[in-house]
Design a protein around this motif. Structure first.
Motif, PDB file in Angstrom:
ATOM      1  N   UNK A 126      -4.185   4.291  -8.031  1.00 49.06           N
ATOM      2  CA  UNK A 126      -3.026   3.842  -8.714  1.00 49.06           C
ATOM      3  C   UNK A 126      -2.742   2.294  -8.695  1.00 49.06           C
ATOM      4  N   UNK A 127      -2.878   1.368  -9.297  1.00 47.44           N
ATOM      5  CA  UNK A 127      -2.407  -0.065  -9.267  1.00 47.44           C
ATOM      6  C   UNK A 127      -1.100  -0.118  -9.947  1.00 47.44           C
ATOM      7  N   UNK A 153       4.498   7.590   1.342  1.00 49.73           N
ATOM      8  CA  UNK A 153       4.597   6.321   2.503  1.00 49.73           C
ATOM      9  C   UNK A 153       4.305   4.909   1.438  1.00 49.73           C
ATOM     10  N   UNK A 154       5.179   3.921   1.917  1.00 49.25           N
ATOM     11  CA  UNK A 154       5.191   2.873   1.393  1.00 49.25           C
ATOM     12  C   UNK A 154       4.985   1.625   2.327  1.00 49.25           C
ATOM     13  N   UNK A 159       0.886  -1.139  -0.094  1.00 50.17           N
ATOM     14  CA  UNK A 159       0.061   0.259  -0.073  1.00 50.17           C
ATOM     15  C   UNK A 159       0.906   1.329  -0.033  1.00 50.17           C
ATOM     16  N   UNK A 160       0.434   2.139  -0.620  1.00 53.37           N
ATOM     17  CA  UNK A 160       1.256   3.580  -0.935  1.00 53.37           C
ATOM     18  C   UNK A 160       0.462   4.483  -1.014  1.00 53.37           C
ATOM     19  N   UNK A 194      -1.876   2.481  -4.676  1.00 50.39           N
ATOM     20  CA  UNK A 194      -1.556   3.614  -4.268  1.00 50.39           C
ATOM     21  C   UNK A 194      -2.519   4.586  -4.181  1.00 50.39           C
ATOM     22  N   UNK A 195      -2.779   5.621  -3.170  1.00 50.15           N
ATOM     23  CA  UNK A 195      -3.512   7.002  -3.403  1.00 50.15           C
ATOM     24  C   UNK A 195      -2.638   8.173  -3.828  1.00 50.15           C
ATOM     25  N   UNK A 196      -3.079   8.859  -4.663  1.00 48.65           N
ATOM     26  CA  UNK A 196      -2.231  10.103  -5.145  1.00 48.65           C
ATOM     27  C   UNK A 196      -3.037  11.361  -4.847  1.00 48.65           C
TER      28      UNK A 196
END
Length: 500
Positions: A299-300, A323-324, A227-228, A307-309
């Protein structure tokens, strides 16, 4: 948290966007410093007059074949030229080039801007031997090995193509060009066996922190990334958008996704690898602009991570964050306009041995992210005749993700990697002609007579940089960055620092 470095504003005069398109690459006058290192006042010569200063190589040396370097780079300094002498050029590129010059790696042979008096004064102040207002003439006469482009995005394509055709490598400020079509046009003119190549300024990728975390992730020391979160939440006020070219697709290229968040998104991609699909939303919540002032995306990645952006210019508490969350640890970067080792934090899972976690936290000697860090690597690639990082396919991935983000937001669809190509409206315009988003008068956009709430007038004031008022008279230039690249400027209307 480190603060942004403040750099002087450009000494060039303000030029209109329409002037920028025609004057930046080829203009009527050329300025040339009479002697090197500012030992005397540079004189300005009309472009039609005989040139009084000699190029570095004699006229007997043939003009290099397109896409071939002017001369071998081994055993000599790399000849560099600076295009655009505003805040980002004078405040970030020039110091990086000058540092490597002190180390014997480079020499700055010329600078170009559209204001003859200003560029002559700039070159005299910084010891640059040749001052020009004509890019084509500079390329022909000085034949630099490396051209550093610090101009507004709409000028990047033609200036980059001109440099590549003259045999020069290019180091171009972000965003590289306004569209994927422009990027592919540039890449088609690169060399095929050792350069020249065109690299994009993505300085956040470089430095010890990013290098260490990239290696940990590549080796799967932290386990699989799962997760990012990628966050660029900055603040730009109405005065910022009072600058006429800001907030417009044609002149700025895009909103915060393109002009602000591109750095963190590029770093996220550099750490996690290729993305596979994106869904997004965009909005104009505050500013009267053509582009968005906030966007969010899901985003995959090909490795399965999600991830969320978030990209915003509406956030008074400004921060840049990545953050990852991996199987064995969370790694987080929190900063604003640049980072060092201290800005990174690694939190191990409860079952990770302390000695292993301690090794993860050992980042080594601190090399902050910077233009200098990237330039060092670029110069090494030039000498090795290898494609540099942040060029070609490696440099294209961020622009492709941003283009897909806009398409996903404006069409309410999922967009997959590789989907946007010739024939797709988003390939040639980031707004894709979408109703309510495309500029007034663009085919498919809403008419001037029936604008929507989300569709500003073409004459609406627009804007990009921290909350700074419009620039005072006597600053800015069509061939300088004009603060478009998050440049550090001291503005008479605000004491707040603008990002470098």
């Amino acid at each position: 948290m480190p603060t942004a470095r403040t750099a002087p504003t450009s000494t060039a005069r303000t030029a209109s966007v329409s002037t920028a398109r025609t004057a930046s690459v080829s203009t009527a006058r050329t300025a040339s410093a009479s002697t090197a290192h500012g030992t005397s006042t540079p004189t300005v010569h009309d472009a039609t007059s005989p040139e009084t200063s000699s190029p570095a190589d004699s006229g007997s040396t043939p003009t290099p074949h397109p896409n071939r370097p002017a001369a071998p780079l081994a055993g000599r300094r790399i000849r560099a030229a600076l295009i655009g002498t505003g805040a980002i050029g004078g405040g970030s590129h020039l110091p990086a080039l000058a540092t490597l010059a002190e180390e014997g790696e480079t020499e700055i042979v010329a600078a170009v801007d559209i204001d003859a008096d200003a560029i002559a004064a700039f070159c005299a102040e910084h010891g640059i031997p040749h001052a020009y207002t004509d890019l084509d003439r500079m390329l022909q006469e000085q034949r630099p090995d490396l051209v550093s482009i610090c101009t507004p995005p709409t000028l990047h394509r033609e200036q980059t193509l001109a440099a590549l055709r003259a045999g020069a490598w290019v180091w171009c400020e972000k965003p590289p060009v306004p569209t994927l079509a422009d990027f592919d046009a540039v890449e088609s003119q690169e060399g095929t066996d050792g350069g020249p190549y065109a690299a994009i300024v993505f300085q956040h990728r470089f430095g010890s922190g990013a290098r260490h975390v990239r290696q940990l992730l590549a080796e799967r020391a932290l386990g699989r990334p799962l997760v990012a979160h990628c966050q660029t939440t900055w603040y730009r006020n109405t005065a910022y958008y009072a600058v006429p070219w800001r907030g417009r697709w044609e002149t700025e290229g895009g909103g915060p996704a393109m002009g602000h968040g591109i750095h963190q998104m590029d770093l996220l991609l550099d750490l996690l690898g290729p993305w596979s699909e994106v869904r997004a939303m965009a909005g104009r919540l505050v500013h009267d602009v053509e582009t968005e002032d906030v966007s969010t995306a899901l985003v995959r990645f090909e490795n399965g991570a999600m991830a969320t952006v978030v990209n915003s210019v509406l956030s008074p508490d400004e921060v840049s964050r990545i953050r990852i969350d991996c199987e064995r640890a969370t790694v987080e970067l929190t900063h604003l306009y640049g980072h060092s080792n201290a800005n990174w934090r690694i939190t191990p899972a409860p079952d990770v041995p302390e000695e292993e976690a301690a090794a993860w936290r050992d980042f080594g000697a601190d090399v902050p992210s910077s233009h200098l860090a990237q330039l060092r690597e670029l110069v090494a690639s030039m000498r090795a005749q290898e494609r540099p990082r942040s060029s070609g396919a490696d440099g294209r991935t961020s622009l492709e993700l941003i283009t897909a983000l806009y398409k996903a937001a404006f069409t309410d669809t999922t967009v997959r990697a590789g989907e946007i190509g010739p024939g797709d409206p988003y390939y040639t315009a980031l707004h894709g002609g979408a109703p309510g988003w495309a500029p007034v008068g663009f085919p498919g956009s809403r008419s001037v007579d029936s604008p929507s709430v989300d569709s500003p007038s073409i004459d609406s004031p627009c804007v990009d940089s921290p909350s700074a008022g419009s620039r005072p008279a006597g600053t800015g230039s069509a061939v300088n960055d004009s603060a478009v690249n998050d440049s550090a400027v001291n503005d008479s209307a605000s004491s707040k620092e603008v990002p470098a």
